[in-house]
Design a protein around this motif. Sequence first.
Motif, short mmCIF file in Angstrom:
data_model
loop_
_atom_site.label_atom_id
_atom_site.label_comp_id
_atom_site.label_asym_id
_atom_site.label_seq_id
_atom_site.Cartn_x
_atom_site.Cartn_y
_atom_site.Cartn_z
N SER A 6 -19.10 -5.02 -4.01
CA SER A 6 -17.69 -5.58 -3.88
C SER A 6 -17.55 -6.52 -3.05
CB SER A 6 -17.52 -4.18 -3.15
OG SER A 6 -17.61 -3.75 -2.03
N ASP A 129 -11.13 -6.13 -4.09
CA ASP A 129 -11.82 -5.02 -5.60
C ASP A 129 -11.04 -3.29 -6.46
OD1 ASP A 129 -13.74 -6.13 -4.33
OD2 ASP A 129 -14.54 -3.75 -3.01
N PRO A 150 -17.14 -2.72 -8.13
CA PRO A 150 -17.41 -1.31 -7.53
C PRO A 150 -17.13 -0.58 -7.73
CG PRO A 150 -15.84 -3.66 -7.26
CD PRO A 150 -16.18 -3.16 -8.98
#
Length: 156
Positions: A6, A129, A150
């Motif tokens: 991420s 994210d 993520p």
Amino acid sequence: MRLPRSGAGWTIAVFGLLALLLGALGLIWPETQLRLLGFEVPAERAPGDYTGTFLTASSMASFNMGVYYLLAVATEWRPFYRFTVWFRLVTFTVFTIAVLSDVAPGRFFGVAAWEGLGALATAAGLWWDARRVTADPSGPTGPDASVPTPAPDAAR
């Protein structure tokens, strides 16, 4: 060790790796570390001067912290990412006050700036994210389908 999955993970990985390397530098070459921070390195220390002891403790703490950050990246431990944002902002504040009150030399503000900018970068990574997960909750498709998304709590 796997690569971060991420945007926020990348910010934590960079900080963790640098903390680990700078901690090792302070343990192996303490004089170099002191010079980088803008502190004087006298040829001889006075009795009762525990600079070396303090630097060893700080460097070991930095080394350990680097390991913790990299472990958080390896496990994509997102609550830890969020935790670091707030405490790095606290660190920025304390270090800035140390410089402004002449407790630390002006070059030490670089450490404060690193902490503050790192906190903001991680916060931006967490935000980015979360937007990615919200925009496409099903995850990636097509040729990039092998790229991990993520963690589900990224939207929180």
